[in-house]
Design a protein around this motif. Structure first.
Motif, PDB file in Angstrom:
ATOM      1  N   GLU A  86       6.748  17.307  -3.770  1.00 20.13           N
ATOM      2  CA  GLU A  86       6.823  16.873  -5.159  1.00 20.13           C
ATOM      3  C   GLU A  86       8.208  16.292  -5.445  1.00 20.13           C
ATOM      4  O   GLU A  86       9.212  16.786  -4.911  1.00 20.13           O
ATOM      5  CB  GLU A  86       6.563  18.044  -6.104  1.00 20.13           C
ATOM      6  N   PRO A  87       8.287  15.239  -6.277  1.00 19.11           N
ATOM      7  CA  PRO A  87       9.604  14.675  -6.614  1.00 19.11           C
ATOM      8  C   PRO A  87      10.492  15.700  -7.308  1.00 19.11           C
ATOM      9  O   PRO A  87      10.015  16.612  -7.980  1.00 19.11           O
ATOM     10  CB  PRO A  87       9.256  13.522  -7.559  1.00 19.11           C
ATOM     11  N   GLN A 109       9.219   4.582 -11.178  1.00 21.76           N
ATOM     12  CA  GLN A 109       9.571   5.976 -11.419  1.00 21.76           C
ATOM     13  C   GLN A 109       8.381   6.724 -12.001  1.00 21.76           C
ATOM     14  O   GLN A 109       7.475   6.116 -12.580  1.00 21.76           O
ATOM     15  CB  GLN A 109      10.745   6.056 -12.406  1.00 21.76           C
ATOM     16  N   ARG A 145       8.770   5.374   1.286  1.00 20.28           N
ATOM     17  CA  ARG A 145       7.956   6.539   0.961  1.00 20.28           C
ATOM     18  C   ARG A 145       7.052   6.955   2.112  1.00 20.28           C
ATOM     19  O   ARG A 145       6.472   8.047   2.100  1.00 20.28           O
ATOM     20  CB  ARG A 145       7.130   6.247  -0.301  1.00 20.28           C
ATOM     21  N   GLU A 180      20.324   9.107  -5.883  1.00 17.55           N
ATOM     22  CA  GLU A 180      19.181   9.920  -5.483  1.00 17.55           C
ATOM     23  C   GLU A 180      19.457  10.831  -4.285  1.00 17.55           C
ATOM     24  O   GLU A 180      18.536  11.456  -3.746  1.00 17.55           O
ATOM     25  CB  GLU A 180      17.988   9.009  -5.174  1.00 17.55           C
ATOM     26  N   MET A 186      18.270  14.498  -4.647  1.00 15.23           N
ATOM     27  CA  MET A 186      16.819  14.605  -4.704  1.00 15.23           C
ATOM     28  C   MET A 186      16.207  14.513  -3.310  1.00 15.23           C
ATOM     29  O   MET A 186      15.331  15.306  -2.947  1.00 15.23           O
ATOM     30  CB  MET A 186      16.268  13.500  -5.611  1.00 15.23           C
ATOM     31  N   TRP A 187      16.664  13.530  -2.525  1.00 19.96           N
ATOM     32  CA  TRP A 187      16.138  13.393  -1.167  1.00 19.96           C
ATOM     33  C   TRP A 187      16.500  14.589  -0.314  1.00 19.96           C
ATOM     34  O   TRP A 187      15.690  15.057   0.514  1.00 19.96           O
ATOM     35  CB  TRP A 187      16.640  12.101  -0.534  1.00 19.96           C
ATOM     36  N   MET A 203      14.178  17.442  -1.227  1.00 22.63           N
ATOM     37  CA  MET A 203      12.826  17.212  -0.732  1.00 22.63           C
ATOM     38  C   MET A 203      12.752  17.486   0.771  1.00 22.63           C
ATOM     39  O   MET A 203      11.757  18.037   1.271  1.00 22.63           O
ATOM     40  CB  MET A 203      12.374  15.785  -1.062  1.00 22.63           C
TER      41      MET A 203
END
Length: 221
Positions: A71-72, A104, A59, A26, A29-30, A33
């Protein structure tokens, strides 16, 4: 860390995998974000690490930073750990049923299938309406796998969300040391409660293959 000096249970029929940091890296993704909310990536990663060490919900990082939760980020093929698809393929070739089930968003099932993750079932907390570590989540795993709990091996990178609740549900467990949770939790005594401890999924295939081969040899004797 390496696997335990013990064979995996030879009566396992279904292997169910957590998703984030077990099959999916991940990091990208992090990072994206963090970019979206204008916070340095290293700051976000450091704050997440602190929350994990304290046993708090990661989170909550956005509220601690005083920014709205972004948003993810959608999964891409390159986010899969390199051993993820080969592991699933080899286990299915050896006759194990394979499931994926984690906390998820609902779209993860389509994203994983599009990325070539071939499994007997793919489930998410959003689709089921219940999140790990709730016992109801693992009850759903058992019902969906259609096997007795003792014949299911649940594989995850966290003790609190994966190993301990799956064990409480009667499943066998494998703890993988990778990702931030895996490295933090590997130092805790409860890591010894897992039936199998591994550093990667290639080790898992080898352990389960030895167990399956041993069971087959006993059946022939």
């Amino acid at each position: 860390m390496g696997p335990f000096r013990m064979p995996a249970p030879d009566d396992i029929r279904c292997v169910v995998f957590d998703i984030g940091e077990t099959l999916v890296d991940e990091s990208r993704m992090w990072a994206l974000m963090a970019d979206r909310v204008g916070v340095p990536r290293f700051t976000v990663m450091g704050m997440i690490g602190a929350l994990i060490e304290r046993g708090e919900d990661h989170r909550g990082v956005w509220s601690l930073l005083g920014v709205p939760a972004p948003e993810p980020i959608a999964l891409e093929l390159g986010d899969l750990y390199p051993d993820a698809r080969p592991c699933l393929r080899r286990l299915r070739e050896r006759g194990f049923s394979v499931g994926l089930a984690g906390n998820q968003p609902e779209r993860i099932a389509d994203d994983l299938r599009d990325a070539g993750m071939d499994a007997d079932f793919i489930a998410s907390s959003s689709a089921w309406g219940v999140q790990k570590p709730a016992s109801e989540f693992f009850e759903r795993v058992v019902r969906t796998a259609k096997e007795p709990p003792a014949r299911i091996l649940y594989v995850g990178d966290r003790l609190d969300n994966d190993v301990l609740p799956a064990r409480a549900a009667g499943m066998r467990t494998a703890f993988i040391r990778r990702g931030p949770w895996g490295h933090v939790h590997a130092r805790r005594e409860d890591a010894d409660l897992a039936d199998v401890r591994i550093d990667d999924l290639t080790q898992l295939v080898a352990i389960l293959a030895r167990g399956a081969d041993g069971a087959g040899s006993e059946a022939r004797d």
